[in-house]
Motif scaffolding. Structure first.
Motif, PDB file in Angstrom:
ATOM      1  N   PHE A  34     -12.800  10.386  16.762  1.00 48.37           N
ATOM      2  CA  PHE A  34     -13.139  10.606  15.262  1.00 48.37           C
ATOM      3  C   PHE A  34     -12.933   9.539  14.538  1.00 48.37           C
ATOM      4  CE2 PHE A  34     -13.390  14.957  16.459  1.00 48.37           C
ATOM      5  CZ  PHE A  34     -12.550  15.481  17.410  1.00 48.37           C
ATOM      6  N   TYR A  36     -12.432   8.495  10.281  1.00 48.47           N
ATOM      7  CA  TYR A  36     -12.200   9.069   9.093  1.00 48.47           C
ATOM      8  C   TYR A  36     -12.129   8.044   8.244  1.00 48.47           C
ATOM      9  CZ  TYR A  36     -10.025  12.850  11.591  1.00 48.47           C
ATOM     10  OH  TYR A  36      -9.758  14.269  12.095  1.00 48.47           O
ATOM     11  N   GLN A  42      -7.192   9.461  -2.349  1.00 47.22           N
ATOM     12  CA  GLN A  42      -8.125  10.586  -1.886  1.00 47.22           C
ATOM     13  C   GLN A  42      -7.680  10.966  -0.483  1.00 47.22           C
ATOM     14  OE1 GLN A  42     -10.280  12.095  -3.863  1.00 47.22           O
ATOM     15  NE2 GLN A  42      -9.656  10.916  -5.345  1.00 47.22           N
ATOM     16  N   SER A  43      -8.138  12.127  -0.084  1.00 48.10           N
ATOM     17  CA  SER A  43      -7.997  12.642   1.464  1.00 48.10           C
ATOM     18  C   SER A  43      -8.418  11.762   2.137  1.00 48.10           C
ATOM     19  CB  SER A  43      -8.394  14.136   1.527  1.00 48.10           C
ATOM     20  OG  SER A  43      -7.716  14.781   0.390  1.00 48.10           O
ATOM     21  N   LEU A  44      -8.011  11.733   3.621  1.00 46.72           N
ATOM     22  CA  LEU A  44      -8.751  11.270   4.759  1.00 46.72           C
ATOM     23  C   LEU A  44      -9.878  12.365   5.028  1.00 46.72           C
ATOM     24  CD1 LEU A  44      -5.765  10.352   5.428  1.00 46.72           C
ATOM     25  CD2 LEU A  44      -6.736  10.138   7.959  1.00 46.72           C
ATOM     26  N   LEU A  46     -13.179  13.069   7.244  1.00 49.20           N
ATOM     27  CA  LEU A  46     -14.011  13.019   8.547  1.00 49.20           C
ATOM     28  C   LEU A  46     -15.389  12.554   8.162  1.00 49.20           C
ATOM     29  CD1 LEU A  46     -14.031  13.176  11.734  1.00 49.20           C
ATOM     30  CD2 LEU A  46     -14.806  15.642  11.340  1.00 49.20           C
ATOM     31  N   GLN A 104      -4.395  15.081  18.163  1.00 50.93           N
ATOM     32  CA  GLN A 104      -5.233  13.851  18.018  1.00 50.93           C
ATOM     33  C   GLN A 104      -4.174  12.605  17.850  1.00 50.93           C
ATOM     34  OE1 GLN A 104      -8.188  13.645  14.933  1.00 50.93           O
ATOM     35  NE2 GLN A 104      -8.909  15.791  15.393  1.00 50.93           N
TER      36      GLN A 104
ATOM     37  N   VAL B   4      -7.564  21.188   1.563  1.00 51.16           N
ATOM     38  CA  VAL B   4      -6.125  21.044   1.893  1.00 51.16           C
ATOM     39  C   VAL B   4      -5.692  20.343   0.658  1.00 51.16           C
ATOM     40  CG1 VAL B   4      -4.145  20.321   2.723  1.00 51.16           C
ATOM     41  CG2 VAL B   4      -5.934  21.010   4.351  1.00 51.16           C
ATOM     42  N   PHE B  34      -1.204  21.522  10.268  1.00 51.87           N
ATOM     43  CA  PHE B  34      -0.369  20.406  10.650  1.00 51.87           C
ATOM     44  C   PHE B  34       0.305  19.699   9.717  1.00 51.87           C
ATOM     45  CE2 PHE B  34      -2.566  20.486  14.854  1.00 51.87           C
ATOM     46  CZ  PHE B  34      -3.700  21.359  14.551  1.00 51.87           C
ATOM     47  N   TYR B  36       1.215  15.543   9.386  1.00 55.51           N
ATOM     48  CA  TYR B  36       1.425  14.165   9.897  1.00 55.51           C
ATOM     49  C   TYR B  36       2.197  13.155   9.298  1.00 55.51           C
ATOM     50  CZ  TYR B  36      -2.238  15.203  13.414  1.00 55.51           C
ATOM     51  OH  TYR B  36      -3.039  15.755  14.706  1.00 55.51           O
ATOM     52  N   PHE B  89       0.982  14.036   5.472  1.00 51.67           N
ATOM     53  CA  PHE B  89      -0.165  14.606   5.381  1.00 51.67           C
ATOM     54  C   PHE B  89      -0.264  15.726   5.927  1.00 51.67           C
ATOM     55  CE2 PHE B  89      -2.911  10.832   4.188  1.00 51.67           C
ATOM     56  CZ  PHE B  89      -2.182   9.774   4.625  1.00 51.67           C
ATOM     57  N   GLY B 101     -12.727  17.333  14.451  1.00 51.14           N
ATOM     58  CA  GLY B 101     -11.986  16.692  13.162  1.00 51.14           C
ATOM     59  C   GLY B 101     -11.271  17.596  12.403  1.00 51.14           C
ATOM     60  N   LEU B 102     -10.179  16.851  11.464  1.00 53.77           N
ATOM     61  CA  LEU B 102      -9.087  17.687  10.800  1.00 53.77           C
ATOM     62  C   LEU B 102      -9.721  17.420   9.543  1.00 53.77           C
ATOM     63  CD1 LEU B 102      -6.067  16.592  12.543  1.00 53.77           C
ATOM     64  CD2 LEU B 102      -7.139  18.506  13.046  1.00 53.77           C
ATOM     65  N   PHE B 104      -7.835  16.748   5.992  1.00 50.52           N
ATOM     66  CA  PHE B 104      -6.508  16.430   5.435  1.00 50.52           C
ATOM     67  C   PHE B 104      -6.360  16.548   3.851  1.00 50.52           C
ATOM     68  CE2 PHE B 104      -4.417  14.127   8.795  1.00 50.52           C
ATOM     69  CZ  PHE B 104      -5.488  14.076   9.669  1.00 50.52           C
ATOM     70  N   GLY B 105      -5.058  16.680   3.556  1.00 54.62           N
ATOM     71  CA  GLY B 105      -4.889  16.533   2.086  1.00 54.62           C
ATOM     72  C   GLY B 105      -4.728  15.106   1.802  1.00 54.62           C
ATOM     73  N   LYS B 106      -4.478  14.546   0.504  1.00 50.08           N
ATOM     74  CA  LYS B 106      -4.497  13.354   0.035  1.00 50.08           C
ATOM     75  C   LYS B 106      -3.249  12.453   0.346  1.00 50.08           C
ATOM     76  CE  LYS B 106      -6.977  14.583  -4.096  1.00 50.08           C
ATOM     77  NZ  LYS B 106      -7.102  14.179  -5.543  1.00 50.08           N
TER      78      LYS B 106
END
Lengths: 115, 114
Positions: A34, A36, A42-44, A46, A104, B4, B34, B36, B89, B101-102, B104-106
């Protein structure tokens, strides 16, 4: 545990050039990886799913001609940012599912700065 | 779409303080949740996870409970250490978290001062 190596960790390039980022699974095979992207504060997000032996699957809004993905082997996926522009400056991170695809494993990321 | 939301950072605490990092989510279906952690110069590492409502994930003194009624997965630790300084995260995923794929939050930057 499983390790994913990402290279380079940081790259600075001129506008219009192409940049290749490598993602390797070091002690396991990954038929899927994957990619990202994370903009500041900001968020990750995808970008795409890289599939060994077949075309990558891109998320909505991600230009496949801009972000070329090649999953050449069971341990290597590459992301090439073609004709990079300052708006492509971001933090790019790859990941690969571990055995059983329950988790992951992430690379350390690549910070791309386009001048 | 799925999303998120987690509290903005940086969060600065003294050693041995109690930690809470809030995380809420929006998703269709029933995701796995999750946390991380990313230490400087390293990749994201799975800290803990929960796959269904009311499950509690725990690891290294950190805990988080999957609350379906409040769509939350807050991260807690009773006594933080300087070594806990990192970016955390919150994320959600389907298929157990590995096959897709996940989201995520910031990320929340946690700074623990001695």
């Amino acid at each position: 545990g499983a390790v994913v190596s990402q290279h380079p960790s940081r790259v600075i390039c001129k506008s219009g050039t192409s940049v290749k980022i490598e993602c390797r699974s070091l002690d396991f095979q990954a038929t899927t990886m994957f990619w990202y992207r994370q903009f500041p504060k900001q968020s990750l997000m995808l970008m795409a799913t890289s599939n060994e032996g077949s075309k990558a699957t891109y998320e909505q809004g991600v230009e496949k001609d801009k972000f070329l993905i090649n999953h050449a082997s069971l341990t290597l996926s590459t992301l090439t940012v073609t004709s990079a522009h300052p708006e492509d400056s971001s933090f790019y991170i790859c990941s690969a599912p571990g055995t059983g695809a329950r988790d992951q494993y992430f690379g350390a990321g690549t910070r791309l700065s386009v001048l | 779409g799925d999303s998120v939301t987690q509290m903005e950072g940086p969060v600065t605490l003294s050693e041995e303080a109690f930690l809470t990092i809030n995380c809420t989510y929006t998703a269709t279906g029933y995701p796995s949740l999750f946390w991380y952690v990313q230490y400087p110069g390293e990749g994201l590492q799975l800290l803990l996870k929960a796959t269904k409502a009311d499950d509690k994930g725990s690891n290294k003194g950190f805990e988080a409970t999957y609350r379906k009624e409040t769509t939350s997965f807050h991260l807690e630790k009773g006594s933080v250490q300087v070594s806990d300084s990192a970016v955390y995260f919150c994320a959600l995923g389907f298929s157990g978290g590995g096959a897709d794929g996940l989201t995520f939050g910031k990320g929340t930057h946690l700074i623990i001062q001695p």
